[in-house]
Scaffold this motif. Structure first.
Motif, PDB file in Angstrom:
ATOM      1  N   LEU A 135     118.327 103.759 -21.892  1.00  0.00           N
ATOM      2  CA  LEU A 135     117.402 103.831 -22.107  1.00  0.00           C
ATOM      3  C   LEU A 135     117.277 104.087 -20.216  1.00  0.00           C
ATOM      4  N   SER A 136     116.044 104.863 -20.475  1.00  0.00           N
ATOM      5  CA  SER A 136     115.744 105.049 -19.071  1.00  0.00           C
ATOM      6  C   SER A 136     114.646 103.640 -18.170  1.00  0.00           C
ATOM      7  N   GLY A 137     114.376 103.709 -17.278  1.00  0.00           N
ATOM      8  CA  GLY A 137     114.013 102.337 -16.379  1.00  0.00           C
ATOM      9  C   GLY A 137     112.698 102.374 -17.142  1.00  0.00           C
ATOM     10  N   GLY A 138     111.887 102.675 -17.299  1.00  0.00           N
ATOM     11  CA  GLY A 138     110.431 102.193 -17.684  1.00  0.00           C
ATOM     12  C   GLY A 138     110.717 102.449 -19.614  1.00  0.00           C
ATOM     13  N   GLN A 139     111.500 103.081 -20.110  1.00  0.00           N
ATOM     14  CA  GLN A 139     111.561 102.059 -21.744  1.00  0.00           C
ATOM     15  C   GLN A 139     112.876 100.455 -21.681  1.00  0.00           C
ATOM     16  N   ARG A 140     113.279 100.539 -20.650  1.00  0.00           N
ATOM     17  CA  ARG A 140     114.138  99.384 -20.390  1.00  0.00           C
ATOM     18  C   ARG A 140     112.754  97.975 -20.029  1.00  0.00           C
ATOM     19  N   GLN A 141     111.964  98.724 -19.396  1.00  0.00           N
ATOM     20  CA  GLN A 141     111.031  97.761 -18.683  1.00  0.00           C
ATOM     21  C   GLN A 141     110.084  97.815 -20.333  1.00  0.00           C
ATOM     22  N   ARG A 142     109.668  98.632 -21.335  1.00  0.00           N
ATOM     23  CA  ARG A 142     108.910  98.206 -22.305  1.00  0.00           C
ATOM     24  C   ARG A 142     109.936  97.289 -23.596  1.00  0.00           C
ATOM     25  N   VAL A 143     111.287  97.782 -23.452  1.00  0.00           N
ATOM     26  CA  VAL A 143     111.696  96.378 -24.006  1.00  0.00           C
ATOM     27  C   VAL A 143     111.599  94.865 -23.828  1.00  0.00           C
ATOM     28  N   ALA A 144     112.203  94.923 -21.888  1.00  0.00           N
ATOM     29  CA  ALA A 144     111.831  93.537 -21.362  1.00  0.00           C
ATOM     30  C   ALA A 144     110.186  92.749 -21.993  1.00  0.00           C
ATOM     31  N   MET A 145     108.811  93.847 -21.683  1.00  0.00           N
ATOM     32  CA  MET A 145     107.745  93.131 -21.751  1.00  0.00           C
ATOM     33  C   MET A 145     107.509  92.868 -22.982  1.00  0.00           C
ATOM     34  N   GLY A 146     108.016  93.905 -24.010  1.00  0.00           N
ATOM     35  CA  GLY A 146     108.334  93.610 -25.422  1.00  0.00           C
ATOM     36  C   GLY A 146     109.294  92.236 -26.488  1.00  0.00           C
ATOM     37  N   ARG A 147     110.138  92.084 -25.038  1.00  0.00           N
ATOM     38  CA  ARG A 147     110.901  90.797 -25.623  1.00  0.00           C
ATOM     39  C   ARG A 147     109.668  89.483 -25.170  1.00  0.00           C
ATOM     40  N   ALA A 148     109.079  89.713 -23.984  1.00  0.00           N
ATOM     41  CA  ALA A 148     108.619  88.478 -24.114  1.00  0.00           C
ATOM     42  C   ALA A 148     107.372  88.261 -24.812  1.00  0.00           C
ATOM     43  N   LEU A 149     106.452  89.218 -25.869  1.00  0.00           N
ATOM     44  CA  LEU A 149     105.761  89.251 -26.774  1.00  0.00           C
ATOM     45  C   LEU A 149     105.868  88.952 -28.217  1.00  0.00           C
ATOM     46  N   VAL A 150     107.102  89.426 -28.257  1.00  0.00           N
ATOM     47  CA  VAL A 150     107.136  88.953 -29.693  1.00  0.00           C
ATOM     48  C   VAL A 150     107.924  86.856 -29.674  1.00  0.00           C
ATOM     49  N   ARG A 151     107.585  87.080 -28.300  1.00  0.00           N
ATOM     50  CA  ARG A 151     107.519  85.359 -28.585  1.00  0.00           C
ATOM     51  C   ARG A 151     106.147  84.351 -28.897  1.00  0.00           C
ATOM     52  N   GLU A 152     105.181  85.651 -28.468  1.00  0.00           N
ATOM     53  CA  GLU A 152     103.755  84.687 -28.895  1.00  0.00           C
ATOM     54  C   GLU A 152     103.435  83.340 -27.953  1.00  0.00           C
ATOM     55  N   PRO A 153     104.053  83.559 -26.984  1.00  0.00           N
ATOM     56  CA  PRO A 153     103.764  82.395 -25.746  1.00  0.00           C
ATOM     57  C   PRO A 153     102.536  81.755 -25.119  1.00  0.00           C
ATOM     58  N   ALA A 154     102.297  80.534 -24.966  1.00  0.00           N
ATOM     59  CA  ALA A 154     100.746  80.459 -23.965  1.00  0.00           C
ATOM     60  C   ALA A 154     100.329  81.266 -22.990  1.00  0.00           C
ATOM     61  N   ALA A 155     101.895  82.122 -22.107  1.00  0.00           N
ATOM     62  CA  ALA A 155     101.399  82.154 -20.655  1.00  0.00           C
ATOM     63  C   ALA A 155     102.981  83.591 -20.613  1.00  0.00           C
ATOM     64  N   PHE A 156     102.225  84.447 -20.430  1.00  0.00           N
ATOM     65  CA  PHE A 156     103.435  85.043 -19.715  1.00  0.00           C
ATOM     66  C   PHE A 156     103.362  84.956 -18.386  1.00  0.00           C
ATOM     67  N   LEU A 157     104.970  85.221 -17.609  1.00  0.00           N
ATOM     68  CA  LEU A 157     105.164  85.365 -16.334  1.00  0.00           C
ATOM     69  C   LEU A 157     106.006  86.503 -15.901  1.00  0.00           C
ATOM     70  N   MET A 158     105.544  87.107 -14.652  1.00  0.00           N
ATOM     71  CA  MET A 158     106.242  88.444 -14.783  1.00  0.00           C
ATOM     72  C   MET A 158     106.418  88.061 -12.587  1.00  0.00           C
ATOM     73  N   ASP A 159     107.901  88.551 -12.699  1.00  0.00           N
ATOM     74  CA  ASP A 159     107.900  88.815 -11.021  1.00  0.00           C
ATOM     75  C   ASP A 159     108.579  89.620 -10.674  1.00  0.00           C
ATOM     76  N   GLU A 160     107.655  90.831  -9.917  1.00  0.00           N
ATOM     77  CA  GLU A 160     107.949  91.951  -9.622  1.00  0.00           C
ATOM     78  C   GLU A 160     108.454  92.946 -10.549  1.00  0.00           C
ATOM     79  N   PRO A 161     107.637  92.727 -12.104  1.00  0.00           N
ATOM     80  CA  PRO A 161     108.633  93.580 -12.989  1.00  0.00           C
ATOM     81  C   PRO A 161     108.472  95.631 -12.333  1.00  0.00           C
ATOM     82  N   LEU A 162     107.774  95.816 -12.184  1.00  0.00           N
ATOM     83  CA  LEU A 162     107.779  97.276 -11.317  1.00  0.00           C
ATOM     84  C   LEU A 162     108.353  97.257 -10.987  1.00  0.00           C
ATOM     85  N   SER A 163     109.026  97.146  -9.961  1.00  0.00           N
ATOM     86  CA  SER A 163     109.271  96.993  -8.594  1.00  0.00           C
ATOM     87  C   SER A 163     111.110  98.344  -8.507  1.00  0.00           C
ATOM     88  N   ASN A 164     111.741  98.168  -9.516  1.00  0.00           N
ATOM     89  CA  ASN A 164     112.089  99.082 -10.161  1.00  0.00           C
ATOM     90  C   ASN A 164     112.162 100.899 -10.053  1.00  0.00           C
TER      91      ASN A 164
END
Length: 414
Positions: A135-164
């Motif tokens: 996967l490209s960097g952008g694709q990996r980041q989308r997968v990481a976002m997706g892994r958080a989204l499927v949880r359907e949590p009360a809150a998302f916490l993102m630590d500089e997710p685009l810096s790479n």
């Protein structure tokens, strides 16, 4: 409900090092809050305390009204997206998306439903059988976002997710993140050191320095009404022009220039006597003088030293016969840790200003130009405390802002 309450939270490490100092902050349910500041300001430590990855020394954290201060991360109903993606390299995209749900013994049918929904939302359908290495960097980041989204949590916490990501992909992902939040509406706390990222993503932005919350507001209020010199220097691109100045008798004097204030306006609490201040002028509040520019705006004549042509906008850079502002807050905001402060000529310690002018008008290095200054938009700060002072200027109305925008786009200059 995913509202987050941070109640006088502090983090003190062994040896007495205070990384976060009595931060008070409320993130509304469904809000996109950005924590921003220079490296080492405590923003990531605060995020990790919300996540439960760092213990809270003092204070309390509540998520959805529930005190989670002493709970372990899995018990907090949050999902975190890291800078390095943290994908399992031996698993496919589909397996990465489903892993967290399977660990929680979610029924297979529910796992399949959520994974299908999220993969469709993020455009991952054609990547489901691939592993992260493919996967490209952008694709990996989308997968990481997706892994958080499927949880359907009360809150998302993102630590500089685009810096790479590279600059172009980072800009694209910012837009996708904003649209994603609009769609799912989950409470999000997002950490970045990039103030442009903070201003474009955050519904509100919390600016931190040295573990202390400096100001929290909507982006435009941070830009227009910074509470201190640090916020003024940190927020805005190009950054605010700063110079040592004297205010008195209805005039602001800085370097070789003097600007008359609007009639009847002056430094709040002053009896008219002169007072030393740090003057701040946004580059966008300097315009090439011309017939369409408000004739009440004072003019200053300057010699252009350098030009940055950016297409729709041109940055004209000029020097003042005045020393640069060397306050610690300004240096920290600009991340200028080198003693030369980025200056090529060591004996040139003059202050430099930038004027953001319309790109269709040619400005050349060495040219003498006249600039009009919006004297209703000046900022002044106490040179010792760094706190913002009031010049008694009323804020511009929305109609005035629109009028200025129309003047800029029409390109009316000399």
């Amino acid at each position: 409900m995913g509202a987050i309450e941070i109640d006088a939270v502090s983090k003190v490490y062994d040896g007495g090092v205070c990384a976060v100092d009595a931060v008070e902050l409320e993130v509304a349910d469904g809000e996109f809050m950005v924590l921003v500041g220079p490296s080492g300001c405590g923003k990531s430590t605060l995020l990790r305390m919300i996540a439960g990855l760092e213990e809270v020394t003092h204070g309390a954290i509540r998520i959805g009204g529930r005190d989670v201060t002493r709970l372990q991360p899995p018990d907090r109903d949050i999902a975190m997206v890291f800078q390095n993606y943290a994908l399992y390299p031996h698993m496919t995209v589909a397996e990465n998306l489903a892993f967290g749900l399977r660990q929680r013994r979610t029924p297979k049918e529910e796992v399949a439903r959520r994974v299908d929904e999220v993969s469709g939302m993020l455009g991952l359908e054609e990547l489901m059988a691939r592993k992260p290495v493919a996967l490209s960097g952008g694709q990996r980041q989308r997968v990481a976002m997706g892994r958080a989204l499927v949880r359907e949590p009360a809150a998302f916490l993102m630590d500089e997710p685009l810096s790479n990501l590279d600059a172009k992909l980072r800009a694209s992902m910012r837009g996708q993140l904003a649209r994603l939040h609009e769609r799912v509406g989950t409470t999000t706390v997002y950490v970045t050191h990039d103030q442009v990222e903070a201003m474009t993503l955050g519904q509100r932005v919390a600016v931190m320095r040295g573990g202390v919350l400096q100001q929290c507001d909507v982006p435009q209020e941070l830009f227009r009404r910074p509470v201190n010199l640090f916020v003024a220097a940190f927020i805005g691109s190009p950054s605010m022009n700063l110079a040592d100045a004297v205010v008195g008798d209805g005039v602001v004097r800085f370097g070789e220039h003097a600007i008359a204030l609007p009639e009847g306006y002056g430094l709040a609490g002053s009896d008219g006597a002169e007072r030393r201040v740090v003057l701040g002028i946004r580059p966008t509040d300097l315009e090439l003088a011309g017939p369409s520019v408000d004739p009440s705006w004072p003019r200053i004549a300057v010699t252009v030293e350098a030009v940055e042509e950016l297409g729709a906008e041109t940055h004209a850079i000029f020097a003042l016969e005045a020393p640069r502002v060397t306050a610690e807050a300004v240096q920290e905001a600009a991340d200028q840790r080198d003693p030369d402060d980025g200056t090529l000529l060591a004996d040139d310690r003059r202050a430099r200003f930038t004027a953001a002018v319309h790109g269709r008008h040619a400005v050349r290095a060495g040219e003498r130009i006249e600039l009009a200054v919006d004297h209703r938009a000046l900022h002044v700060f106490d040179p010792v405390s760094g706190d913002a002072l009031s010049l008694g200027l009323r804020p511009r109305t929305a109609s005035e802002d629109l009028a200025q925008g129309a003047r800029s786009s029409s390109g009316g200059v000399a």
